[in-house]
Design a protein around this motif. Structure first.
Motif, mmCIF file in Angstrom:
data_model
loop_
_atom_site.group_PDB
_atom_site.id
_atom_site.type_symbol
_atom_site.label_atom_id
_atom_site.label_comp_id
_atom_site.label_asym_id
_atom_site.label_seq_id
_atom_site.Cartn_x
_atom_site.Cartn_y
_atom_site.Cartn_z
ATOM 1 N N PHE A 197 0.761 -1.092 0.070
ATOM 2 C CA PHE A 197 -0.145 0.097 -0.079
ATOM 3 C C PHE A 197 0.757 1.141 -0.040
ATOM 4 O O PHE A 197 0.467 2.342 -0.692
ATOM 5 C CB PHE A 197 -0.868 0.083 1.141
ATOM 6 C CG PHE A 197 -1.696 -1.140 1.170
ATOM 7 C CD1 PHE A 197 -2.956 -1.371 0.180
ATOM 8 C CD2 PHE A 197 -1.646 -2.002 2.030
ATOM 9 C CE1 PHE A 197 -3.784 -2.434 0.182
ATOM 10 C CE2 PHE A 197 -2.548 -3.358 1.866
ATOM 11 C CZ PHE A 197 -3.544 -3.561 1.114
ATOM 12 N N CYS A 198 1.989 1.137 0.547
ATOM 13 C CA CYS A 198 2.866 2.445 0.504
ATOM 14 C C CYS A 198 3.391 2.380 -0.986
ATOM 15 O O CYS A 198 3.514 3.554 -1.379
ATOM 16 C CB CYS A 198 4.249 2.054 1.428
ATOM 17 S SG CYS A 198 3.739 2.073 3.229
ATOM 18 N N GLU A 199 3.723 1.320 -1.537
ATOM 19 C CA GLU A 199 4.231 1.570 -2.985
ATOM 20 C C GLU A 199 2.919 2.015 -3.773
ATOM 21 O O GLU A 199 3.206 2.798 -4.699
ATOM 22 C CB GLU A 199 4.439 0.196 -3.401
ATOM 23 C CG GLU A 199 4.921 -0.015 -4.797
ATOM 24 C CD GLU A 199 5.012 -1.419 -5.092
ATOM 25 O OE1 GLU A 199 5.299 -2.193 -4.448
ATOM 26 O OE2 GLU A 199 4.768 -1.685 -6.535
ATOM 27 N N ALA A 200 1.734 1.611 -3.672
ATOM 28 C CA ALA A 200 0.765 2.015 -4.373
ATOM 29 C C ALA A 200 0.487 3.721 -4.035
ATOM 30 O O ALA A 200 0.236 4.449 -5.052
ATOM 31 C CB ALA A 200 -0.580 1.476 -3.988
ATOM 32 N N GLY A 201 0.617 3.991 -2.620
ATOM 33 C CA GLY A 201 0.246 5.176 -2.382
ATOM 34 C C GLY A 201 1.589 6.345 -3.132
ATOM 35 O O GLY A 201 1.282 7.537 -3.360
ATOM 36 N N ARG A 202 2.518 5.608 -3.138
ATOM 37 C CA ARG A 202 3.629 6.446 -3.692
ATOM 38 C C ARG A 202 3.656 6.666 -5.045
ATOM 39 O O ARG A 202 3.788 7.796 -5.678
ATOM 40 C CB ARG A 202 4.911 5.928 -3.130
ATOM 41 C CG ARG A 202 6.296 6.639 -3.710
ATOM 42 C CD ARG A 202 7.574 5.943 -3.201
ATOM 43 N NE ARG A 202 7.723 4.566 -3.576
ATOM 44 C CZ ARG A 202 7.502 3.543 -2.804
ATOM 45 N NH1 ARG A 202 7.375 3.582 -1.449
ATOM 46 N NH2 ARG A 202 7.682 2.278 -3.287
ATOM 47 N N GLU A 203 3.166 5.588 -5.828
ATOM 48 C CA GLU A 203 3.753 5.432 -7.188
ATOM 49 C C GLU A 203 2.333 5.477 -7.859
ATOM 50 O O GLU A 203 2.327 6.003 -9.156
ATOM 51 C CB GLU A 203 4.505 4.307 -7.412
ATOM 52 C CG GLU A 203 5.817 4.293 -6.837
ATOM 53 C CD GLU A 203 6.575 3.101 -7.085
ATOM 54 O OE1 GLU A 203 7.752 3.006 -6.661
ATOM 55 O OE2 GLU A 203 6.105 2.319 -7.690
ATOM 56 N N ILE A 204 1.150 4.899 -7.476
ATOM 57 C CA ILE A 204 0.077 4.887 -8.038
ATOM 58 C C ILE A 204 -0.959 6.213 -7.958
ATOM 59 O O ILE A 204 -1.531 6.512 -8.805
ATOM 60 C CB ILE A 204 -0.640 3.699 -7.996
ATOM 61 C CG1 ILE A 204 0.069 2.473 -8.258
ATOM 62 C CG2 ILE A 204 -2.178 3.344 -8.900
ATOM 63 C CD1 ILE A 204 0.575 2.286 -9.559
ATOM 64 N N LEU A 205 -0.962 6.470 -6.507
ATOM 65 C CA LEU A 205 -1.945 7.373 -6.006
ATOM 66 C C LEU A 205 -1.091 8.518 -5.717
ATOM 67 O O LEU A 205 -1.938 9.841 -5.601
ATOM 68 C CB LEU A 205 -2.638 7.007 -4.746
ATOM 69 C CG LEU A 205 -3.273 5.552 -4.872
ATOM 70 C CD1 LEU A 205 -3.758 5.193 -3.520
ATOM 71 C CD2 LEU A 205 -4.594 5.704 -5.942
ATOM 72 N N GLN A 206 0.113 8.753 -5.965
ATOM 73 C CA GLN A 206 0.735 10.215 -5.920
ATOM 74 C C GLN A 206 0.597 10.729 -4.781
ATOM 75 O O GLN A 206 0.183 12.202 -4.728
ATOM 76 C CB GLN A 206 0.530 10.892 -6.920
ATOM 77 C CG GLN A 206 0.842 10.452 -8.695
ATOM 78 C CD GLN A 206 2.292 9.974 -8.791
ATOM 79 O OE1 GLN A 206 3.249 11.062 -8.463
ATOM 80 N NE2 GLN A 206 2.517 8.834 -9.069
ATOM 81 N N LEU A 207 0.256 9.989 -3.603
ATOM 82 C CA LEU A 207 0.087 10.468 -2.333
ATOM 83 C C LEU A 207 1.003 11.504 -1.845
ATOM 84 O O LEU A 207 0.668 12.435 -0.927
ATOM 85 C CB LEU A 207 0.023 9.439 -0.977
ATOM 86 C CG LEU A 207 -1.335 8.900 -0.889
ATOM 87 C CD1 LEU A 207 -1.288 7.657 -0.020
ATOM 88 C CD2 LEU A 207 -2.500 9.786 -0.477
ATOM 89 N N GLY A 208 2.158 11.523 -2.305
ATOM 90 C CA GLY A 208 3.424 12.544 -1.794
ATOM 91 C C GLY A 208 2.805 14.017 -1.947
ATOM 92 O O GLY A 208 3.158 14.855 -1.087
#
Length: 768
Positions: free
Chosen positions: A729-740
């Motif tokens: 989920f961290c990977e998805a947040g970082r790279e898919i959802l652009q949470l940064g």
């Protein structure tokens, strides 16, 4: 046959290489997070060199890859790739970058993370974060795909075992066997998330027909009737990829930065990479060479044939890169620096098994890790241990042993906390697993305990004990908003408190002034009477029942609230004119937090449907009405019955809330973020990838748009708790959802210390 040695290093990708294929001795295909698929062709034999051509250049990460073998219709075969854009691209290898694909297969609703092709080249199987696998017929592009249903989370692995057997591996910890027509033949419980599957050759010595691996770092061997016939132990972290050599030996790759070769259930060679993760491995079926893709953007080919070895300079450079790798001490075993042997050990003692690790105290005071190679019969340096310290730091005693940390874990209200001892030299995952096993805790706690250990000891060295005694479940700093209507934000936690993520406790919104609510309801009822609206107004006996019910609620005696009074409250909340519903909705909010009333409301009154039919979640609804209805939904999590309803009705409730993510109404956004915090806590106990990703996507929008610091803080707490579910989920947040970028926007909007503290924790997770 000797060890595998480096054959070639393929440079060109600009980000992680997530999938590779090795269909022919002269051809490698790779997919990367740099949005491209590359075809690599052998240019010279000794030493081997390759040149690449970009075949697909998209606008999203490419995560999965498969090759259709040559057939009569497609004599050169087909390259099949997909990823975040959800489109499966199918094209002949000879096509130029600007040529149209042979087919673009549409149907998945989220990232396509797994692809495979049947050996006869007739079927493609795909797996996705949308909890579906699909089967596609090669060449019949216009035909609808067959959906393989029944998965309860992301489908991380797929295997077209043969023309009549499709196998899937899922984040719900099950392997499923289907027919290509979609009939479920068998489900196999595995005990942990499955990330990769591999077909074994006929007459495999183990009797197995396929293999699986995943988060528990164990390779399992299975027969098609669901029997496990073997386990291979050796990896120290997630296993991402499996492949099989022509002679039946297995090859595996994973998060512990190694590729391992297995023969007769034993690891016979370990190839350590100078990277964080080895994402993918494939085998050339003709010559048995191995190709890997890793987080350092490089593709590497390894061979057992001397004529295909890389030149000596390239091999030496690879070995030096491995030697110069920095190994976090947390991943190593207990180290007492004063008792470590010196370099002379390496020539005086042999290892006892492939992959055995030995720490050596070098003459310059550094600690170096060496790994035993059975084939080479020697110790091989695999990196320098960082963050090492002496053994003279202050320790904490527990059960006769010394530890850097001893955490108190409150599992059950009213019972003494459990002790979680930990040394920073230990593997957090293994410590968490042993803690759960020793205390007979459900494995749903495993990731939560692991994440806490990592977060609260990151960067620590031996002897440091700054976090001793902290509560990993966050009870010392848990989020208690109190009256949700208050404009004063809770004070930030003192700097000495432990981290607040993940959130453990459900939040309720129970503060109420019962007498004013009842008075306002009576005023509105009188207005209905004055208007002659007897169909909606309450008679005197109704008012008496309501008065008694509100009195009982004020005394917290909800058992004394009878069903007739609840019916009246529901009527006022859902049937009265919109400008008169708020008192009824406010009372409904309080009922949603009580065991017996919420059971009656959900099972007998179908209250969620009645709220929906009332229009309270329509865009035209008065914002305060919608806000109060969302507060009611948040209070569902107060009881077992309510939590069960919240889980079962997630899709409906999510649809209610997600329509108002960019609302400018402060109280409504706070209510929505409170609801999302509660769902994040629920998901830590009942992980569901699709729900988690949906909420993270919503929270990204809230963080980007919210102006109020309270709403921002709650959205961050929910986001961080969901990210605590694991690295995927961290990977998805970082790279898919652009949470940064969303987190940065939130930090710029609300500059309170508590916001900065949570932002810092979230960034640690996203940087993972």
């Amino acid at each position: 046959m000797g060890d595998y040695k480096l054959s070639a290093v393929l440079r060109g990708h600009e980000s992680d290489v997530r999938s590779v294929a090795f269909p022919h001795p002269t051809t490698v295909v790779s997919a990367s997070r740099d949005y491209s698929v590359r075809l690599w062709k052998l240019q010279s034999d000794t030493p081997p060199t390759y040149d690449s051509t970009i075949k697909v250049q998209g606008k999203e990460f490419v995560n999965s890859l498969a090759i259709v073998p040559p057939t009569a219709d497609f004599p050169e075969g087909l390259i099949v790739s997909s990823g975040k854009d959800q489109i499966i691209d199918v094209r002949q290898p000879s096509k130029a970058l600007d040529d149209n694909a042979d087919a673009l297969l549409l149907g998945h609703g989220s990232n396509v993370c797994a692809l495979d092709v049947s050996q006869d080249g007739k079927l493609i199987i795909s797996g996705s974060w949308d909890s579906h696998a699909r089967v596609w017929q090669v060449g019949q592009w216009a035909a609808d795909s067959t959906v393989l249903e029944g998965h309860e989370a992301s489908v991380w692995a797929v295997l077209a075992y043969d023309s009549s057997t499709m196998i899937t591996g899922c984040a719900d910890k099950q392997i499923r066997i289907f027919t290509p027509a979609g009939k479920l033949v068998r489900s196999i419980k595995t005990g942990d998330i499955v990330r990769t599957l591999c077909r074994l050759p006929p007459n495999h010595p183990s009797g197995a027909q396929f293999a699986s691996a995943g988060n528990d770092a164990v390779i399992r061997l299975w027969t098609l009737d669901g029997r496990q016939v073997g386990e291979l132990h050796g990896h120290e972290n997630f296993i991402y990829s499996l492949a099989v050599l022509p002679d039946g030996q297995l090859v595996s790759a994973g998060e512990d930065r190694t590729v391992r070769i297995w023969k007769n259930n034993e690891c016979v060679q370990t190839i350590t990479h100078p990277a964080i993760s080895v994402w993918t491995v494939a085998v050339c079926p003709e010559n048995g060479d191995i190709v890997t893709g890793a987080s350092d953007r490089l593709i590497r080919i390894f061979t057992r044939e001397p004529q295909r070895y890389a030149d000596s300079a390239a091999i030496e450079q690879f070995n030096e890169d491995v030697k110069s790798s920095a190994i976090p001490q947390q991943t190593m075993g207990n180290i007492n620096k004063e008792k470590l042997p010196g370099p002379e050990f390496l020539t005086q003692k042999s290892g006892t098994k492939e992959g055995q690790v030995q720490m050596i105290l070098e003459s310059n005071g550094n600690i170096t890790a060496y790994q035993w190679s059975m084939a080479a019969n020697q110790w091989v340096s695999v990196g320098t241990v960082v963050d090492q310290a002496g053994s003279d730091g202050r320790k904490i005693s527990h059960n006769g042993k010394e530890y850097d940390y001893v955490f108190d874990v409150d599992i059950e209200e009213g019972k003494p906390p459990l002790k979680l001892p930990y040394n920073v030299s230990q593997n957090p995952y293994e410590v968490a697993r042993k803690f759960c096993e020793d205390n007979k805790l459900p494995l749903t706690y495993l990731d939560q305990v692991t994440n806490f250990i990592v977060q609260n000891t990151q960067g620590a060295t031996l002897g440091q004990s700054n976090a001793q005694g902290a509560d990993p479940w966050g009870t010392e700093s848990r989020y208690r908003p109190g009256d949700a209507t208050a404009t004063q934000a809770p004070p930030p936690p003192p700097a000495a408190r432990p981290k607040v993520l993940p959130q453990k406790d459900y939040l309720d919104i129970l503060t109420a002034n019962h007498a004013p609510i009842l008075k306002k309801l009576q005023e509105f009822n009188q207005a209905l009477v004055n208007e002659g609206n007897k169909g909606l107004s309450f008679n005197p006996s109704d008012i008496e029942q309501l008065t008694a019910a509100v009195s009982a609620m004020a005394k917290n005696n909800t058992k004394d609230v009878n069903s007739a009074a609840i019916d009246l409250i529901v009527k006022a909340a859902t049937e009265w004119p919109e400008d008169k519903r708020l008192p009824g909705l406010d009372l409904l909010r309080l009922l949603f937090a009580a065991e017996e009333p919420v059971a009656y409301l959900t099972k007998e009154q179908n209250v969620l449907q009645r709220l929906s039919d009332s229009g309270v979640f329509a865009p035209s609804s008065p914002p305060n009405n919608t806000m109060m209805a969302v507060r009611s939904l948040s209070n569902l999590f107060k009881t077992d019955v309510g939590r069960s309803t919240a889980g079962e009705e997630f899709d409906r409730i999510h649809q209610f809330a997600s329509s108002f993510l960019t609302s400018s109404n402060r109280n409504l956004i706070i209510a929505i973020t409170t609801l999302y915090i509660n769902y994040s806590v629920l998901l830590t106990q009942d992980n569901n990838a699709d729900r988690t990703l949906s909420l993270l996507d919503d929270l990204s929008k809230i963080l980007t748009n919210a102006k109020d610091s309270e709403a921002v803080y709650r959205a961050l707490v929910a986001t961080g708790t969901l990210l605590s579910l694991g690295p995927d989920f961290c990977e998805a947040g970082r790279e898919i959802l652009q949470l940064g970028s969303a987190v940065s926007a939130a930090e710029n909007q609300a500059k309170e210390p508590r916001v900065k503290n949570v932002v810092a924790e979230i960034r640690e997770k996203l940087q993972g």
